[in-house]
Design an enzyme around this catalytic site. Structure first.
Site, PDB file in Angstrom:
ATOM      1  N   TRP A 130       0.860  -1.178   0.000  1.00  0.00           N
ATOM      2  CA  TRP A 130       0.000   0.000   0.000  1.00  0.00           C
ATOM      3  C   TRP A 130       0.898   1.230   0.000  1.00  0.00           C
ATOM      4  CZ3 TRP A 130      -2.069   2.616   4.890  1.00  0.00           C
ATOM      5  CH2 TRP A 130      -3.020   3.600   4.565  1.00  0.00           C
ATOM      6  N   ASP A 211      -0.517  -5.344   9.467  1.00  0.00           N
ATOM      7  CA  ASP A 211      -1.569  -4.416   9.058  1.00  0.00           C
ATOM      8  C   ASP A 211      -2.810  -5.267   8.754  1.00  0.00           C
ATOM      9  OD1 ASP A 211      -3.212  -2.507   8.019  1.00  0.00           O
ATOM     10  OD2 ASP A 211      -1.775  -1.703   6.577  1.00  0.00           O
ATOM     11  N   LYS A 246     -13.438  -1.011   6.689  1.00  0.00           N
ATOM     12  CA  LYS A 246     -13.963  -1.898   5.648  1.00  0.00           C
ATOM     13  C   LYS A 246     -15.039  -2.832   6.179  1.00  0.00           C
ATOM     14  CE  LYS A 246     -10.250  -0.228   3.571  1.00  0.00           C
ATOM     15  NZ  LYS A 246      -9.378   0.796   4.185  1.00  0.00           N
TER      16      LYS A 246
END
Length: 399
Positions: A130, A211, A246
């Site tokens: 990312w 993460d 999310k």
């Protein structure tokens, strides 16, 4: 003071979204944005969230500050979710959890904290990762190195080179991993590979930083946390940055958590003391609403069951759109095998589209994709899938 200072470049993903808003093509499609979309192209508010917010509104009596570490029930719920209810880590009090402003905030607080005690350390990130990972850790003072991960030829994991690199990481360095639903590739480690990573971390004494932004978006809440569970079995130091953007759809509530796991309860207590000190000078206290909403859902049996069902619907929709994309491209006789997309996990996929094709799709079809070919599969719907497949097929024939 700004007259002689050059403007900073726009964020690659948010800049793409801004360009998409200005796009005049009525059939435009945004496959770059990093949020979940339903089949109507909306980012919905979950029904369990609405129910929890109603309960909160009815019983709320104060807008006073939360503790520096956040609501205690929220921290307990986070730990049960990422470790499991019967986890030894919870029973032995080896974990310290704070409510952070989103997954990004959790990563940054962890980076800021660890840099205090290892200012000359290096953070190792996957190739690719990312994009914001680089900025978060370099801005906190860390040098950045990369470990091999995605193999462009096989469209899968480059495990042999990945393993050899981890064996060479110096003691005390940080190694950042995606616990599941790797962003941007969609390619994840299997359980035995995670087990090997945990063994290497224990042997070489570097510090894993997981993460964990997409729990429940790959296989299930339980299966998606295997990386965390395997690290916990080793009784080593590691960190987990988790997010409810999310899996709860709480994007604008900035609801995340940072959990530090230590070999003993005493060490976890010491870690928490420094964690609080780090938070105090940056934002003092976390925002309350998102965390209280999550804690309400996770601590209520009925709301929890409802959430699991809604999460399953989101996961299955993404899987369905992966299949529709692969099957749709196959039916259009494109001389490229896209079947690897079905094997990937989560919202994101390395599509295999090159930058020339991406540029053509944007300029001629109003289809927006991040450079490098990462697409958000959740941006596909039953209404736009044929248009996207037709456009990609045309792009290949035009090239």
């Amino acid at each position: 003071m700004w007259k002689d200072i050059e403007a900073a470049p726009a964020d690659s993903i948010f800049g793409l979204t801004e360009a998409f808003r200005k796009e005049t093509n009525p059939r435009k499609v945004n496959l770059g944005v990093g949020v979940y979309k339903d089949d109507q192209g909306r980012t919905p508010v979950l029904q369990c969230v609405k129910a929890a917010e109603k309960l909160l509104l009815e019983k709320e009596e104060s807008k006073s500050y939360l503790p520096i570490s956040g609501d205690p029930l929220y921290s307990q719920c986070v730990q049960r979710l990422i470790f499991g209810n019967d986890s030894e880590v919870i029973k032995s009090d080896r974990a310290a959890t704070i409510h952070a402003p989103g997954g990004t905030g959790a990563l940054r607080i962890g980076a800021q904290l660890l840099n205090k005690f290892n200012a000359n350390g290096t953070v190792w990130v996957s190739t690719p990762t990312w994009a914001n990972h680089m900025g978060i850790f370099s801005d906190a003072g860390f040098a950045i190195s990369q470990y091999p991960y995605y193999n462009k030829e096989s469209k899968g994991l480059d495990f042999e080179d990945f393993e050899q690199c981890l064996l060479a990481v110096p003691e005390g360095d940080l190694v950042l991993f995606h616990a599941c639903c790797h962003n941007p590739s969609g390619v994840d480690l299997g359980e035995q590979q995670w087990r090997r990573v945990a063994e290497i971390a224990e042997e070489k004494k570097w510090i894993p930083f997981l993460d964990f932004a997409y729990q429940g978006f790959s296989k299930s809440l339980e299966l998606d946390r295997r990386a965390v569970e395997l690290m916990a079995e080793k009784e080593i130091d590691f960190l987990v940055a988790s997010s409810f953007s999310k899996n709860f759809g709480l994007y604008n509530e900035r609801t995340g958590a940072l959990t530090i796991v230590a070999p003993s309860a005493r060490e976890a207590e010491v870690a928490m003391s420094h964690l609080k000190k780090t938070v105090r000078v940056i934002y003092s206290n976390p925002p309350a609403h998102g965390g209280l909403t999550v804690a309400t859902v996770l601590s209520d049996d009925s709301l929890y069951k409802q959430w699991v069902g809604e999460l399953e619907e989101m996961r299955n929709r993404i899987i369905g759109m992966r299949t529709a994309l692969v099957d749709g491209l196959s039916a259009r006789d494109i001389d490229t095998d896209f079947s690897f997309i079905k094997d990937q996990s989560g919202m994101f996929s390395f599509s295999g589209l090159n930058d020339d094709t991406i540029s053509w799709l944007r300029n001629n079809k109003g289809i927006y994709i991040v450079g490098g070919g990462r697409i958000n599969v959740a941006g596909l719907t039953s209404k736009n899938i044929d248009y996207v497949c037709d456009s990609i097929a045309e792009a290949f024939k035009t090239a």
